[in-house]
Motif scaffolding. Sequence first.
Motif, PDB file in Angstrom:
ATOM      1  N   GLY A 208      -4.177   3.889   2.857  1.00  0.00           N
ATOM      2  CA  GLY A 208      -3.010   3.503   2.076  1.00  0.00           C
ATOM      3  C   GLY A 208      -2.754   4.443   0.924  1.00  0.00           C
ATOM      4  N   LYS A 209      -2.278   3.887  -0.193  1.00  0.00           N
ATOM      5  CA  LYS A 209      -2.049   4.645  -1.424  1.00  0.00           C
ATOM      6  C   LYS A 209      -3.339   4.607  -2.230  1.00  0.00           C
ATOM      7  CE  LYS A 209       2.826   3.303  -1.372  1.00  0.00           C
ATOM      8  NZ  LYS A 209       3.916   2.572  -2.075  1.00  0.00           N
TER       9      LYS A 209
ATOM     10  N   PRO B 148      -7.823   1.639  -3.621  1.00  0.00           N
ATOM     11  CA  PRO B 148      -6.368   1.659  -3.745  1.00  0.00           C
ATOM     12  C   PRO B 148      -5.955   1.896  -5.196  1.00  0.00           C
ATOM     13  CG  PRO B 148      -7.095  -0.209  -2.419  1.00  0.00           C
ATOM     14  CD  PRO B 148      -8.326   0.382  -3.030  1.00  0.00           C
ATOM     15  N   VAL B 149      -4.842   2.563  -5.378  1.00  0.00           N
ATOM     16  CA  VAL B 149      -4.315   2.804  -6.721  1.00  0.00           C
ATOM     17  C   VAL B 149      -4.046   1.461  -7.406  1.00  0.00           C
ATOM     18  CG1 VAL B 149      -2.359   3.750  -8.012  1.00  0.00           C
ATOM     19  CG2 VAL B 149      -3.325   5.028  -6.087  1.00  0.00           C
TER      20      VAL B 149
ATOM     21  N   LEU C 264      -8.180  -2.492   3.712  1.00  0.00           N
ATOM     22  CA  LEU C 264      -9.607  -2.301   3.444  1.00  0.00           C
ATOM     23  C   LEU C 264     -10.367  -3.207   4.397  1.00  0.00           C
ATOM     24  CD1 LEU C 264     -11.995  -1.234   1.803  1.00  0.00           C
ATOM     25  CD2 LEU C 264     -11.498  -2.956   0.062  1.00  0.00           C
ATOM     26  N   LEU C 265     -11.152  -2.597   5.277  1.00  0.00           N
ATOM     27  CA  LEU C 265     -11.821  -3.345   6.334  1.00  0.00           C
ATOM     28  C   LEU C 265     -12.987  -2.543   6.878  1.00  0.00           C
ATOM     29  CD1 LEU C 265      -9.860  -2.983   9.671  1.00  0.00           C
ATOM     30  CD2 LEU C 265      -9.227  -1.700   7.622  1.00  0.00           C
ATOM     31  N   ARG C 266     -13.723  -3.154   7.786  1.00  0.00           N
ATOM     32  CA  ARG C 266     -14.797  -2.443   8.477  1.00  0.00           C
ATOM     33  C   ARG C 266     -14.351  -2.032   9.877  1.00  0.00           C
ATOM     34  NH1 ARG C 266     -19.566  -6.351   6.305  1.00  0.00           N
ATOM     35  NH2 ARG C 266     -17.744  -7.706   6.141  1.00  0.00           N
ATOM     36  N   GLY C 267     -14.698  -0.798  10.224  1.00  0.00           N
ATOM     37  CA  GLY C 267     -14.348  -0.303  11.546  1.00  0.00           C
ATOM     38  C   GLY C 267     -14.981  -1.109  12.657  1.00  0.00           C
TER      39      GLY C 267
ATOM     40  N   PHE D 251      -5.842   7.824  12.975  1.00  0.00           N
ATOM     41  CA  PHE D 251      -4.998   6.787  12.383  1.00  0.00           C
ATOM     42  C   PHE D 251      -3.547   7.240  12.323  1.00  0.00           C
ATOM     43  CE2 PHE D 251      -9.234   5.968  10.821  1.00  0.00           C
ATOM     44  CZ  PHE D 251      -9.336   4.588  10.855  1.00  0.00           C
ATOM     45  N   ASP D 252      -2.659   6.317  12.650  1.00  0.00           N
ATOM     46  CA  ASP D 252      -1.220   6.496  12.462  1.00  0.00           C
ATOM     47  C   ASP D 252      -0.843   5.581  11.299  1.00  0.00           C
ATOM     48  OD1 ASP D 252       1.485   6.819  12.594  1.00  0.00           O
ATOM     49  OD2 ASP D 252       1.736   5.815  14.536  1.00  0.00           O
ATOM     50  N   LEU D 253      -0.574   6.167  10.126  1.00  0.00           N
ATOM     51  CA  LEU D 253      -0.379   5.377   8.913  1.00  0.00           C
ATOM     52  C   LEU D 253       1.078   4.973   8.737  1.00  0.00           C
ATOM     53  CD1 LEU D 253      -2.606   7.366   6.376  1.00  0.00           C
ATOM     54  CD2 LEU D 253      -3.236   5.409   7.811  1.00  0.00           C
ATOM     55  N   PRO D 254       1.305   3.795   8.152  1.00  0.00           N
ATOM     56  CA  PRO D 254       2.675   3.369   7.866  1.00  0.00           C
ATOM     57  C   PRO D 254       3.356   4.305   6.861  1.00  0.00           C
ATOM     58  CG  PRO D 254       1.138   1.518   7.735  1.00  0.00           C
ATOM     59  CD  PRO D 254       0.312   2.753   7.830  1.00  0.00           C
ATOM     60  N   LYS D 255       4.676   4.280   6.846  1.00  0.00           N
ATOM     61  CA  LYS D 255       5.440   5.103   5.924  1.00  0.00           C
ATOM     62  C   LYS D 255       5.039   4.783   4.483  1.00  0.00           C
ATOM     63  CE  LYS D 255      10.166   6.437   4.717  1.00  0.00           C
ATOM     64  NZ  LYS D 255      11.628   6.220   4.997  1.00  0.00           N
ATOM     65  N   GLY D 256       4.760   5.830   3.709  1.00  0.00           N
ATOM     66  CA  GLY D 256       4.376   5.660   2.310  1.00  0.00           C
ATOM     67  C   GLY D 256       2.875   5.623   2.083  1.00  0.00           C
ATOM     68  N   TRP D 257       2.102   5.349   3.131  1.00  0.00           N
ATOM     69  CA  TRP D 257       0.642   5.387   3.005  1.00  0.00           C
ATOM     70  C   TRP D 257       0.203   6.847   3.048  1.00  0.00           C
ATOM     71  CZ3 TRP D 257      -2.501   0.943   5.582  1.00  0.00           C
ATOM     72  CH2 TRP D 257      -1.928  -0.280   5.232  1.00  0.00           C
ATOM     73  N   GLN D 258      -0.664   7.224   2.121  1.00  0.00           N
ATOM     74  CA  GLN D 258      -0.942   8.645   1.921  1.00  0.00           C
ATOM     75  C   GLN D 258      -2.210   9.153   2.599  1.00  0.00           C
ATOM     76  OE1 GLN D 258      -1.075   8.406  -2.314  1.00  0.00           O
ATOM     77  NE2 GLN D 258       1.142   8.529  -2.574  1.00  0.00           N
ATOM     78  N   ALA D 259      -3.229   8.305   2.700  1.00  0.00           N
ATOM     79  CA  ALA D 259      -4.532   8.831   3.131  1.00  0.00           C
ATOM     80  C   ALA D 259      -5.366   7.728   3.773  1.00  0.00           C
ATOM     81  CB  ALA D 259      -5.280   9.421   1.936  1.00  0.00           C
TER      82      ALA D 259
END
Length: 407
Positions: A185-186, A204-205, A119-122, A145-153
């Motif tokens: 992330g999730k 985040p969840v 969670l950050l500012r662009g 964005f290239d998200l890490p494994k397990g990150w959904q959105a």
Amino acid sequence: MSARSQLLLSSLLLTLSAPLWAAKRVDLDYQVRFLPESDQAEVSLLLEKGEAVRSLRFDLGNKGYYSDFKASGSWTQDDPAHGTWTPGNGKASLSYKVRVSHPRGDGRFDARMTPDWALLRGDDLVPSARLDLVDGTELVSRLEFDLPKGWQAVETGWPRVGKNRFRIDNPERLFDRPTGWVLAGKLGSRRATLGSTDVTVSAPVGEDMRRMDILTLLTFVWPHAQEVFPREPDKLLIVGAKDPMWRGGLSAPNSFFMHSARPLVSENGTSSLVHELVHVLSRIKDTDRSDWISEGIAEYYAIELVRRAGGMSDDRYEAIRKQLRQWSGKVDSLRGERASGAVTARAVLLLQDLDKEIRLRTDGKHSMDDVTRGLMRLNKASTKDFVEISENIMGGASDVLDTKLLR
């Protein structure tokens, strides 16, 4: 006139009405890869034609968040806080790493990365820069964005043009960069269309964000906000998380952050949620030690819009005014670079009194809403601007504004 003559005349008129030149469009792609194991993001700027940009001089700040610069063309740093990229000809690229988490010194964060989310500012992913662009060129910017494994959105305040891809287009800037809040992330998200704005509330969840409560309050307030603020964003992103994120609200272009533990309406009757919404919708900026204007207007409408939506009785409104008077009793001036809570409370009382004066002097034809819309047309508003706009609307000097509070 024959059909052929009419066709020739129409063609001539179209030719004369067409622009003499059209800007040459050049793609600028931002690619972001989050690296949770090192609390960093790897950012790449890919320029379709490097010769379109003479240079980009970045303001890197003085906290050492940026590192590992690699560039085609040349990259030079005169000092740790500034760096200049000269792309050269053909396809060009600049890459670097940026630290994501930003501690505030009190154990809180206003940007944070965990193994499950960021969670950050662009604005921090791509720092502000002075762009020297070849005349007749327009950059077309996109963010992916290239998200890490397990990150959904991933969510941003910009229009989505792919699963994790967004179009960045700010007509007010020559250098389009991905300003505003970013959450990846999730995630859990809720969406609604309010007026002409696509609203997303995301967190985040497991971070206890009351997404549906937020959308419900905004649904009641939105029609009244539309009456005040003539421009609606195409998209609005509201993000949140719990401790150790900063316990407040922070607005940014097309987006804002709310700590998930903040009540939608506080015990003192104001709404932090609506306060931040007003910052986003009004986009009023101040100058000349006049922070009371933007903060006062945001807090004024945090009360007023809830009241207009039927969420506040007259008795409750008067009780709030009493609390504001008690809180701001020792304030002798509104002027300053940063408006404190007490100064903001005193500014709200001034704006409420000014609203009554304007309505009385104009037989109900005008109100504080007209002052606000006048301020929105300025790049930055000073106390002098505020007084002039108010007195022009009411057609004469103001008794309310003739006070040492504004000196």
